[in-house]
Enzyme design. Sequence first.
Site, PDB file in Angstrom:
ATOM      1  N   GLU A  71      25.666  -0.108  79.189  1.00  0.00           N
ATOM      2  CA  GLU A  71      24.900   0.780  78.326  1.00  0.00           C
ATOM      3  C   GLU A  71      23.457   0.321  78.257  1.00  0.00           C
ATOM      4  OE1 GLU A  71      27.620   2.639  74.935  1.00  0.00           O
ATOM      5  OE2 GLU A  71      27.428   0.484  74.721  1.00  0.00           O
TER       6      GLU A  71
ATOM      7  N   ARG B 273      32.395  16.158  61.075  1.00  0.00           N
ATOM      8  CA  ARG B 273      32.698  16.240  59.640  1.00  0.00           C
ATOM      9  C   ARG B 273      31.413  16.391  58.846  1.00  0.00           C
ATOM     10  NH1 ARG B 273      31.169  11.135  57.892  1.00  0.00           N
ATOM     11  NH2 ARG B 273      31.205   9.509  59.489  1.00  0.00           N
TER      12      ARG B 273
END
Length: 216
Positions: A3, A96
Amino acid sequence: LLEKYVASARHIEVQIVADSYGHVIHLGERECSLQRRNQKVLEEAPSSGLSPDMRQQVGELAVRAAKALHYSSIGTVEFLMDKNSGNFYFMEINPRIQVEHGITEAITGVDLVKTQILLAAGEPLTLCQEEIAFTGHAIECRINAEDPRLNFLPSPGQITFYHQPGGPGIRVDSGVCAGTTVHSYYDSLIAKVIAHGRTRGEAIRSVPAPRSDQPA
């Protein structure tokens, strides 16, 4: 797994709204860079570190991501923004309502909880991107039951005094009052103070100062 390491970054997240029929819009970005132990303590919308072009870019990136996943519901697309290059790097999508949703509601006037319920019931999205207007600036401070003398460790116990701030542009979301016991089994977050003003400076100034004549 390799990454990219971003040494100097801002935490930028974009609120998305998507229905079951392929319609996706975004409600602007929030900045959540002020954190302690990787936990957000203050959030604001919009970010003071984005130019208009960067704001448009990250909004479009979030919508593209949601459409590629055939996403449906309220959600948040999170990015790291390299402060040196201005590039955005995808982190995750939170499917959410988030703790800081209130500042997005403040600057857009959109009730996110109501919208999520309608989307879950199969209702189509009634807003288009061009109808979303951003008004002013909003800042949220998370109020946690923590002890600053112990490196802000959670501090369970009984709340002996509770004075809720108010006034123009102030919203408080909480579930506590004087006499409430804060347990050690849950998150230490007990309230959120949201300040909305015409400018960032006005939002900052509208937050009431704590009273010095009362115990914490």
